[in-house]
Design a protein around this motif. Structure first.
Motif, PDB file in Angstrom:
ATOM      1  N   SER A 186      -6.670   8.827   1.066  1.00  0.00           N
ATOM      2  CA  SER A 186      -6.109   7.397   1.296  1.00  0.00           C
ATOM      3  C   SER A 186      -4.478   7.530   1.885  1.00  0.00           C
ATOM      4  O   SER A 186      -3.803   8.313   1.407  1.00  0.00           O
ATOM      5  CB  SER A 186      -6.159   6.783   0.046  1.00  0.00           C
ATOM      6  OG  SER A 186      -5.260   5.352   0.069  1.00  0.00           O
ATOM      7  N   SER A 187      -4.336   6.496   2.549  1.00  0.00           N
ATOM      8  CA  SER A 187      -3.179   6.485   3.132  1.00  0.00           C
ATOM      9  C   SER A 187      -2.135   5.529   2.113  1.00  0.00           C
ATOM     10  O   SER A 187      -0.754   5.601   2.460  1.00  0.00           O
ATOM     11  CB  SER A 187      -2.940   5.749   4.570  1.00  0.00           C
ATOM     12  OG  SER A 187      -3.311   4.027   4.395  1.00  0.00           O
ATOM     13  N   GLY A 188      -2.796   4.875   1.453  1.00  0.00           N
ATOM     14  CA  GLY A 188      -1.907   4.310   0.292  1.00  0.00           C
ATOM     15  C   GLY A 188      -1.417   2.793   0.768  1.00  0.00           C
ATOM     16  O   GLY A 188      -1.041   1.919   0.066  1.00  0.00           O
ATOM     17  N   LEU A 189      -1.856   2.476   2.225  1.00  0.00           N
ATOM     18  CA  LEU A 189      -1.362   1.319   2.821  1.00  0.00           C
ATOM     19  C   LEU A 189      -1.984  -0.208   2.215  1.00  0.00           C
ATOM     20  O   LEU A 189      -1.473  -0.902   2.029  1.00  0.00           O
ATOM     21  CB  LEU A 189      -1.665   1.368   4.316  1.00  0.00           C
ATOM     22  CG  LEU A 189      -1.244   0.253   5.156  1.00  0.00           C
ATOM     23  CD1 LEU A 189       0.305   0.448   5.060  1.00  0.00           C
ATOM     24  CD2 LEU A 189      -1.734   0.404   6.586  1.00  0.00           C
ATOM     25  N   ASP A 190      -3.492   0.038   1.670  1.00  0.00           N
ATOM     26  CA  ASP A 190      -4.165  -1.042   1.225  1.00  0.00           C
ATOM     27  C   ASP A 190      -3.445  -1.549   0.127  1.00  0.00           C
ATOM     28  O   ASP A 190      -3.228  -2.802  -0.117  1.00  0.00           O
ATOM     29  CB  ASP A 190      -5.376  -0.846   1.084  1.00  0.00           C
ATOM     30  CG  ASP A 190      -6.281  -0.740   2.436  1.00  0.00           C
ATOM     31  OD1 ASP A 190      -5.640  -0.956   3.280  1.00  0.00           O
ATOM     32  OD2 ASP A 190      -7.704  -0.502   2.325  1.00  0.00           O
ATOM     33  N   PRO A 191      -3.167  -0.536  -1.014  1.00  0.00           N
ATOM     34  CA  PRO A 191      -2.626  -0.958  -2.221  1.00  0.00           C
ATOM     35  C   PRO A 191      -1.202  -1.636  -1.844  1.00  0.00           C
ATOM     36  O   PRO A 191      -0.808  -2.513  -2.673  1.00  0.00           O
ATOM     37  CB  PRO A 191      -2.468   0.135  -3.052  1.00  0.00           C
ATOM     38  CG  PRO A 191      -3.459   0.978  -2.543  1.00  0.00           C
ATOM     39  CD  PRO A 191      -3.720   0.767  -0.984  1.00  0.00           C
ATOM     40  N   LEU A 192      -0.533  -1.015  -0.919  1.00  0.00           N
ATOM     41  CA  LEU A 192       0.799  -1.367  -0.689  1.00  0.00           C
ATOM     42  C   LEU A 192       0.788  -2.732  -0.443  1.00  0.00           C
ATOM     43  O   LEU A 192       1.883  -3.609  -0.720  1.00  0.00           O
ATOM     44  CB  LEU A 192       1.441  -0.365   0.321  1.00  0.00           C
ATOM     45  CG  LEU A 192       3.056  -0.652   0.546  1.00  0.00           C
ATOM     46  CD1 LEU A 192       4.008  -0.242  -0.599  1.00  0.00           C
ATOM     47  CD2 LEU A 192       3.477   0.102   1.925  1.00  0.00           C
ATOM     48  N   ASN A 193      -0.080  -3.213   0.390  1.00  0.00           N
ATOM     49  CA  ASN A 193      -0.044  -4.429   1.030  1.00  0.00           C
ATOM     50  C   ASN A 193      -0.397  -5.462  -0.028  1.00  0.00           C
ATOM     51  O   ASN A 193      -0.012  -6.478   0.131  1.00  0.00           O
ATOM     52  CB  ASN A 193      -1.240  -4.680   2.194  1.00  0.00           C
ATOM     53  CG  ASN A 193      -0.854  -5.635   3.284  1.00  0.00           C
ATOM     54  OD1 ASN A 193      -0.979  -6.721   2.783  1.00  0.00           O
ATOM     55  ND2 ASN A 193      -0.438  -5.410   4.315  1.00  0.00           N
ATOM     56  N   SER A 194      -1.378  -5.096  -0.975  1.00  0.00           N
ATOM     57  CA  SER A 194      -1.803  -5.883  -1.928  1.00  0.00           C
ATOM     58  C   SER A 194      -0.813  -6.022  -3.242  1.00  0.00           C
ATOM     59  O   SER A 194      -0.428  -7.184  -3.440  1.00  0.00           O
ATOM     60  CB  SER A 194      -3.015  -5.311  -2.825  1.00  0.00           C
ATOM     61  OG  SER A 194      -3.619  -6.182  -3.359  1.00  0.00           O
ATOM     62  N   TYR A 195       0.117  -5.008  -3.228  1.00  0.00           N
ATOM     63  CA  TYR A 195       1.086  -5.160  -4.269  1.00  0.00           C
ATOM     64  C   TYR A 195       2.445  -5.880  -3.890  1.00  0.00           C
ATOM     65  O   TYR A 195       2.981  -6.760  -4.594  1.00  0.00           O
ATOM     66  CB  TYR A 195       1.496  -3.840  -4.632  1.00  0.00           C
ATOM     67  CG  TYR A 195       2.825  -3.468  -5.727  1.00  0.00           C
ATOM     68  CD1 TYR A 195       2.477  -3.855  -7.027  1.00  0.00           C
ATOM     69  CD2 TYR A 195       4.026  -2.834  -5.351  1.00  0.00           C
ATOM     70  CE1 TYR A 195       3.147  -3.746  -7.908  1.00  0.00           C
ATOM     71  CE2 TYR A 195       4.872  -2.946  -6.401  1.00  0.00           C
ATOM     72  CZ  TYR A 195       4.441  -3.315  -7.571  1.00  0.00           C
ATOM     73  OH  TYR A 195       5.262  -3.393  -8.605  1.00  0.00           O
ATOM     74  N   LEU A 196       2.561  -5.806  -2.345  1.00  0.00           N
ATOM     75  CA  LEU A 196       3.783  -6.568  -2.081  1.00  0.00           C
ATOM     76  C   LEU A 196       3.611  -8.038  -1.346  1.00  0.00           C
ATOM     77  O   LEU A 196       4.438  -8.742  -1.419  1.00  0.00           O
ATOM     78  CB  LEU A 196       4.456  -5.930  -0.884  1.00  0.00           C
ATOM     79  CG  LEU A 196       5.051  -4.365  -1.146  1.00  0.00           C
ATOM     80  CD1 LEU A 196       5.578  -3.746   0.155  1.00  0.00           C
ATOM     81  CD2 LEU A 196       6.096  -4.287  -2.179  1.00  0.00           C
ATOM     82  N   SER A 197       2.153  -8.041  -0.900  1.00  0.00           N
ATOM     83  CA  SER A 197       1.662  -9.346  -0.577  1.00  0.00           C
ATOM     84  C   SER A 197       2.615  -9.819   0.820  1.00  0.00           C
ATOM     85  O   SER A 197       2.614 -11.075   0.756  1.00  0.00           O
ATOM     86  CB  SER A 197       1.533 -10.612  -1.508  1.00  0.00           C
ATOM     87  OG  SER A 197       0.510 -11.321  -1.359  1.00  0.00           O
TER      88      SER A 197
END
Length: 312
Positions: free
Chosen positions: A146-157
């Motif tokens: 995983s690039s970690g991008l999806d959770p990052l987007n979700s976390y920061l919104s």
């Protein structure tokens, strides 16, 4: 107990390319969301989620023993809550390319990580990269990589612009035009996609020199141009580049496009009525579409569920 809501995301541009250092643009999609909940009586679905959380907790235990310098969690509390019947209550469809596992990862980090980086602090590039690295390691449980991008987007919104692997930043996107004629939309393929097999196909293809050349000279080139156009609000140039991108994907990423959509994909390019592209890794789930005339596109695609996510 009910935790805060975490939203789904849409990677507008950059699928596969970001693995190979193209640009990427990811935006929150508030239509779907999820939150951690604890209930005494669990439905079958909640039970399944609860069991999956237990496996995830075991994985996090391994992760922190291997990389304590990266992240540690209050695992005692996490395991207690799971034993009490905690599950992830989510409306985000799984296997649809809109970040269902990303929202869950963000929720667990938010609730249980020690010394967490919060959304309220000054998010320097270092902090963003650290968060992305933590989230990538956490989400690998679900996707193998995983690039970690999806959770990052979700976390920061907030919308996130990926310039390269080591250069990411929050970004503003042009305001939507209320009831605008043009639109970005999601088309429901009606098939659940799985990320890992699609990424494996891509990685195998990357061993082929001609495919690597195509990715660099066409796929990445048009992806980067689309992002620049979108952020500048240059709609005319955007649609020209999205058409190129749609063509490149149809010619070179066929395994990622569900077979029954090959004809529909080509129809869009041939008629210029709409252009389709992958949403996430493909193989099913949602397909992302761009059109300058959403009314006409709705008529052409009337047999398929269609959701508008952004108006021009």
């Amino acid at each position: 107990m009910k935790g805060p809501l975490f939203y789904s995301k849409i990677l507008l541009f950059g699928e596969y390319g970001i693995i190979k250092d193209s640009k990427g643009l990811s935006i929150p999609y508030n239509f779907y969301n999820g939150a951690l909940k604890v209930d005494d009586e669990l439905s079958d679905l909640a039970k399944k989620s609860n069991e999956s959380l237990q496996r995830f907790a075991n994985y996090l235990n391994e992760l922190q023993s291997k990389q304590p310098e990266l992240v540690t969690f209050d695992l005692e509390k996490l395991n207690e809550d799971i034993a009490r019947g905690m599950y992830f209550d989510s409306s985000i469809p799984q296997g649809y390319g809109v970040g269902s596992s990303g929202a869950l990862v963000a929720a667990i980090y938010d609730q249980y990580a020690h010394e967490k980086i919060t959304v309220l602090e000054n998010l320097t590039r270092e902090k963003l990269l650290k968060l992305k690295k933590i989230f990538g390691a956490m989400e690998s449980f679900f996707h193998g990589n995983s690039s970690g991008l999806d959770p990052l987007n979700s976390y920061l919104s907030i919308p996130i612009l990926i310039n390269s692997k080591d250069h990411i930043e929050p970004t503003g996107i042009p305001s939507q035009v209320e009831n605008g004629k043009g639109a970005v939309f999601l088309l429901d393929s009606g098939i659940v996609g799985e990320t890992a097999p699609m990424v494996n196909i891509f990685m195998e293809s990357m061993k082929n020199e001609a495919f690597r050349k195509m990715v660099k000279e066409k796929f990445v080139k048009h992806t980067d141009a689309c992002i620049d156009d979108f952020l500048k609000g240059d709609i005319k140039s955007l649609f020209k580049n999205v058409k190129h991108l749609s063509h490149v994907v149809l010619d070179n990423f066929k395994p990622m496009i569900p077979a029954k959509f090959h004809k529909l994909w080509k129809q869009g390019i041939d008629t210029n009525a709409y252009y389709l592209k992958l949403c996430g890794s493909g193989g099913g789930g949602y397909i992302l579409g761009f059109t300058e005339d959403i009314k006409k596109t709705r008529e052409l695609l009337k047999d398929y569920p269609l959701e508008v996510v952004y108006n021009f």
